[in-house]
Design an enzyme around this catalytic site. Structure first.
Site, short mmCIF file in Angstrom:
data_model
loop_
_atom_site.label_atom_id
_atom_site.label_comp_id
_atom_site.label_asym_id
_atom_site.label_seq_id
_atom_site.Cartn_x
_atom_site.Cartn_y
_atom_site.Cartn_z
N GLU B 23 -70.24 47.99 -20.32
CA GLU B 23 -69.21 49.01 -20.18
C GLU B 23 -68.06 48.70 -21.14
O GLU B 23 -67.67 47.55 -21.30
CB GLU B 23 -68.68 49.05 -18.74
CG GLU B 23 -69.73 49.48 -17.73
CD GLU B 23 -69.14 49.92 -16.39
OE1 GLU B 23 -67.91 50.04 -16.27
OE2 GLU B 23 -69.94 50.17 -15.48
N HIS B 83 -63.60 54.42 -19.55
CA HIS B 83 -64.66 53.41 -19.56
C HIS B 83 -66.00 54.12 -19.65
O HIS B 83 -66.05 55.36 -19.61
CB HIS B 83 -64.57 52.49 -18.35
CG HIS B 83 -64.95 53.07 -17.02
ND1 HIS B 83 -64.12 53.92 -16.31
CD2 HIS B 83 -66.07 52.94 -16.26
CE1 HIS B 83 -64.70 54.25 -15.16
NE2 HIS B 83 -65.90 53.68 -15.12
#
Lengths: 93, 166
Positions: B23, B83
């Protein structure tokens, strides 16, 4: 000293990003801040008066939790206290 | 609504492609005006969750403070975060919600499928306290700057994306 307020909490400081106040230590600064802006209290502190787990307090560049004297750490007019909620997450279990 | 320039929109999506299968994360700087979070700058941040970076992210508070100082110097505020969700939908998770504390800010999520950015959604963290906070779907308005050549009428083109649930 100066206290920097994060974006979401400025609704409770009349839109002010920086609050200047006098205090002898970190804990005293928080008391002074929440006395001047009472609506901040529930966002910073638990009902028991502890700093909420996701609220980070930095005295200049130091995490207050890791200072030897923690909330009793002395402060001066030139110090800056930054309130910074944590930012984290993730996609799945 | 989230208003963002195309170059920043593409940059945050590209960040998710670069960090795949992990991520990515970053901060949106700008101004909040009349219920719209206007992004002026994005700042990449490091993901400190190296123990589980494929499905978790965390921005170190020290880095966040530096970014906040940078914003202050530029006359900007933190108006959101972004994100990526590697091989998962661009929808907020229970972890995203539990860890979201910046009420009034936009949380932008990009799904990355095998390293390619697919869908980007934005969610506004609404409410007033930890007890009544909620994520609301938020449309994304993308501003595309036009060339400023004399023969071309200056202006912008705007694309509005309304909550793609993919």
């Amino acid at each position: 000293m100066k206290i920097h307020i994060p974006t979401p909490l400025r609704a409770y400081t009349g839109g002010q990003e920086t609050i200047t106040l006098a205090a002898q230590n970190v804990g005293g600064a928080l008391v002074a801040l929440t006395t001047e802006f009472p609506a901040l209290r529930q966002h910073l502190l638990t009902p028991e008066g502890k700093t909420r787990s996701f609220v980070n307090l930095y005295l200049n560049d130091d995490d207050v939790r890791y200072l030897p004297e923690k909330d009793d750490s002395p402060v001066s007019d030139s110090d800056e206290l930054t309130i910074i909620p944590s930012i984290a997450g993730g996609c799945c279990l | 609504m989230l208003h963002i320039e195309y170059v920043h929109y593409e940059a945050l999506r590209a960040h998710g492609e670069e960090t795949y299968p992990h991520e990515c994360c970053g901060v949106l700087l700008g101004r909040s005006l009349a219920g719209v979070n206007h992004v002026r700058e994005i700042v990449r941040a490091g993901n400190t969750r190296t123990d589980s970076a494929h499905n978790r992210y965390n921005i170190a508070p020290q880095e966040l403070i530096k970014i906040q100082r940078q914003a202050r110097t530029a006359g900007l505020d933190i108006v959101g975060f972004y994100h990526s969700h590697p091989d998962h939908p661009a929808q907020w998770s229970t972890t995203d919600f539990a860890e979201a504390h910046w009420i009034g800010c936009s949380y932008v999520i990009t799904s990355t499928d095998h390293g390619r950015a697919i869908t980007t959604n934005s969610f506004l963290l609404a409410g007033t306290t930890e007890e009544d906070k909620r994520f609301e779907d938020e449309s994304i308005e993308i501003e595309i700057a036009q060339p400023q050549a004399s023969e071309i009428q200056p202006g912008v083109t705007e694309i509005t994306i309304h909550g793609d649930p993919a």
